[in-house]
Scaffold this motif. Structure first.
Motif, short mmCIF file in Angstrom:
data_model
loop_
_atom_site.label_atom_id
_atom_site.label_comp_id
_atom_site.label_asym_id
_atom_site.label_seq_id
_atom_site.Cartn_x
_atom_site.Cartn_y
_atom_site.Cartn_z
N TYR A 72 -0.41 -5.71 -6.58
CA TYR A 72 -1.45 -4.95 -5.89
C TYR A 72 -0.92 -4.37 -4.59
O TYR A 72 -1.21 -3.22 -4.25
N SER A 73 -0.13 -5.14 -3.86
CA SER A 73 0.41 -4.62 -2.61
C SER A 73 1.39 -3.48 -2.85
O SER A 73 1.47 -2.55 -2.04
N SER A 75 1.10 -1.41 -5.37
CA SER A 75 0.40 -0.30 -6.03
C SER A 75 0.09 0.82 -5.06
O SER A 75 -0.17 1.94 -5.48
N TYR A 76 0.12 0.58 -3.77
CA TYR A 76 -0.11 1.64 -2.81
C TYR A 76 1.05 2.62 -2.74
O TYR A 76 0.90 3.74 -2.29
N ARG A 80 -1.68 5.81 -8.21
CA ARG A 80 -3.03 5.28 -8.41
C ARG A 80 -3.30 4.12 -7.45
O ARG A 80 -2.46 3.25 -7.23
N HIS A 81 -4.47 4.12 -6.90
CA HIS A 81 -4.88 3.06 -5.99
C HIS A 81 -6.11 2.37 -6.57
O HIS A 81 -6.97 2.99 -7.18
N TYR A 82 -6.17 1.10 -6.39
CA TYR A 82 -7.31 0.32 -6.85
C TYR A 82 -8.22 0.04 -5.66
O TYR A 82 -7.78 -0.04 -4.53
N ASP A 83 -9.49 -0.13 -5.95
CA ASP A 83 -10.46 -0.37 -4.88
C ASP A 83 -10.25 -1.72 -4.21
O ASP A 83 -10.40 -1.83 -3.00
N TYR A 88 -7.84 -4.61 -9.54
CA TYR A 88 -6.45 -4.61 -9.99
C TYR A 88 -6.19 -5.80 -10.91
O TYR A 88 -5.57 -5.65 -11.97
#
Length: 133
Positions: A72-73, A75-76, A80-83, A88
């Motif tokens: 998740y860290s 993924s920035y 695509r970004h998750y809320d 995620y």
């Protein structure tokens, strides 16, 4: 029955790959220790089995989402970004559940290598002890 199916029914290629990894580790241990003593074979099979089991357990921890926070860290850095971490984790859980428990062949083959090492230590006759007198 469904649990046994999830644990042990995998593509034969998974078992072949796990056996190849364990056999390579056993061969490396035998090259290091030599091929002429019983303890070298016991050591090789038990080390290969332990490494196989530990690799399988690491894959199991990954499967159940222990390292999702790192994904998740990172993924920035992608498009695509998750809320949130929860969204995620849920998306990753769906992808992982489609593949099944692919960590079980490593654990199974590792346990078999440990058992082979134990059987070698119990059943292979030891060399007689020579006295120097």
């Amino acid at each position: 029955m469904k649990t046994l199916y999830r644990l042990f029914r995998h593509h034969p290629g998974h078992y072949i790959a796990a056996a190849a990894v364990c056999a390579l580790i056993a061969l490396l241990a035998l090259i290091r220790d030599g091929f002429n003593q019983r303890i070298a074979y016991v050591n090789a099979f038990e080390v290969a089995g332990a490494v196989g089991i530990l690799l399988g357990m690491l894959l199991m921890v990954t499967y159940f989402g222990a390292f999702d926070i790192f994904g998740y860290s990172f993924s920035y850095f992608r498009d695509r970004h998750y809320d949130s971490l929860y969204t995620y984790s849920e998306s990753r859980k769906e992808k992982r559940s489609a593949r099944g428990w692919t960590f079980m062949p490593l654990i199974t083959v590792g346990a078999a290598f440990l058992l082979i090492g134990l059987l070698i230590s119990l059943l292979w006759p030891a060399a007689p002890i020579e006295s120097g007198l």
